[in-house]
Design a protein around this motif. Structure first.
Motif, PDB file in Angstrom:
ATOM      1  N   ILE A  78      21.993  -6.472 -33.628  1.00  0.00           N
ATOM      2  CA  ILE A  78      21.088  -5.704 -34.487  1.00  0.00           C
ATOM      3  C   ILE A  78      20.686  -4.402 -33.796  1.00  0.00           C
ATOM      4  O   ILE A  78      20.649  -3.340 -34.431  1.00  0.00           O
ATOM      5  CB  ILE A  78      19.862  -6.553 -34.863  1.00  0.00           C
ATOM      6  N   TRP A  79      20.400  -4.475 -32.508  1.00  0.00           N
ATOM      7  CA  TRP A  79      20.010  -3.283 -31.761  1.00  0.00           C
ATOM      8  C   TRP A  79      21.125  -2.244 -31.767  1.00  0.00           C
ATOM      9  O   TRP A  79      20.893  -1.065 -32.026  1.00  0.00           O
ATOM     10  CB  TRP A  79      19.631  -3.665 -30.331  1.00  0.00           C
ATOM     11  N   VAL A  80      22.359  -2.685 -31.501  1.00  0.00           N
ATOM     12  CA  VAL A  80      23.504  -1.765 -31.509  1.00  0.00           C
ATOM     13  C   VAL A  80      23.723  -1.204 -32.909  1.00  0.00           C
ATOM     14  O   VAL A  80      23.972  -0.002 -33.085  1.00  0.00           O
ATOM     15  CB  VAL A  80      24.780  -2.468 -30.985  1.00  0.00           C
ATOM     16  N   GLY A  81      23.604  -2.051 -33.921  1.00  0.00           N
ATOM     17  CA  GLY A  81      23.768  -1.585 -35.297  1.00  0.00           C
ATOM     18  C   GLY A  81      22.744  -0.532 -35.684  1.00  0.00           C
ATOM     19  O   GLY A  81      23.070   0.456 -36.344  1.00  0.00           O
ATOM     20  N   LEU A  82      21.503  -0.750 -35.279  1.00  0.00           N
ATOM     21  CA  LEU A  82      20.470   0.239 -35.577  1.00  0.00           C
ATOM     22  C   LEU A  82      20.719   1.548 -34.842  1.00  0.00           C
ATOM     23  O   LEU A  82      20.540   2.633 -35.417  1.00  0.00           O
ATOM     24  CB  LEU A  82      19.093  -0.311 -35.196  1.00  0.00           C
ATOM     25  N   ARG A  83      21.118   1.465 -33.594  1.00  0.00           N
ATOM     26  CA  ARG A  83      21.405   2.681 -32.821  1.00  0.00           C
ATOM     27  C   ARG A  83      22.578   3.455 -33.433  1.00  0.00           C
ATOM     28  O   ARG A  83      22.519   4.675 -33.567  1.00  0.00           O
ATOM     29  CB  ARG A  83      21.718   2.353 -31.363  1.00  0.00           C
ATOM     30  N   VAL A  84      23.638   2.753 -33.774  1.00  0.00           N
ATOM     31  CA  VAL A  84      24.801   3.417 -34.374  1.00  0.00           C
ATOM     32  C   VAL A  84      24.432   3.977 -35.749  1.00  0.00           C
ATOM     33  O   VAL A  84      24.826   5.092 -36.104  1.00  0.00           O
ATOM     34  CB  VAL A  84      26.003   2.444 -34.461  1.00  0.00           C
ATOM     35  N   GLY A  85      23.659   3.224 -36.525  1.00  0.00           N
ATOM     36  CA  GLY A  85      23.234   3.710 -37.838  1.00  0.00           C
ATOM     37  C   GLY A  85      22.392   4.965 -37.742  1.00  0.00           C
ATOM     38  O   GLY A  85      22.579   5.917 -38.511  1.00  0.00           O
ATOM     39  N   CYS A  86      21.465   4.998 -36.794  1.00  0.00           N
ATOM     40  CA  CYS A  86      20.647   6.207 -36.597  1.00  0.00           C
ATOM     41  C   CYS A  86      21.507   7.386 -36.150  1.00  0.00           C
ATOM     42  O   CYS A  86      21.318   8.513 -36.615  1.00  0.00           O
ATOM     43  CB  CYS A  86      19.543   5.927 -35.581  1.00  0.00           C
ATOM     44  N   TRP A  87      22.452   7.139 -35.268  1.00  0.00           N
ATOM     45  CA  TRP A  87      23.335   8.197 -34.792  1.00  0.00           C
ATOM     46  C   TRP A  87      24.180   8.750 -35.935  1.00  0.00           C
ATOM     47  O   TRP A  87      24.335   9.968 -36.085  1.00  0.00           O
ATOM     48  CB  TRP A  87      24.226   7.665 -33.681  1.00  0.00           C
TER      49      TRP A  87
END
Length: 95
Positions: A78-87
């Motif tokens: 979830i953390w990686v998904g949120l970071r990639v989504g924000c990027w």
């Protein structure tokens, strides 16, 4: 067979206490957390959510290391998904 019996006993205890706590804080918390589209008949929500939480609780009692590793992997995903989504949203040209 012993693990199965212990799981059944833990499941029954969790289900009993979750059903008793539904009219108190548990039901209110679930109602706040669930989106309106997922909320159905309150009597059915009580059984579905209590059963799901009882299964998770009983499994956590039987295999705590597996459950913790699963939770850690989910949190990382979830953390990686949120970071990639924000990027991606920053890089996207929304004009």
């Amino acid at each position: 067979m012993t693990v199965f019996v212990v799981w059944l006993v833990a499941f029954a205890v969790f289900l009993f206490f979750l059903l008793r706590a539904w009219n108190g804080a548990l039901g209110a918390m679930i109602k706040r957390r669930l989106p309106t589209q997922l909320q159905g008949d309150p009597s059915q929500d009580r059984w579905v959510m209590s059963t799901a939480l009882a299964v998770l609780g009983a499994t956590f009692i039987i295999k705590p290391v597996s459950m913790l590793l699963t939770l850690i992997l989910l949190a990382i995903g979830i953390w990686v998904g949120l970071r990639v989504g924000c990027w991606v949203m920053r890089k996207a040209n929304l004009h």
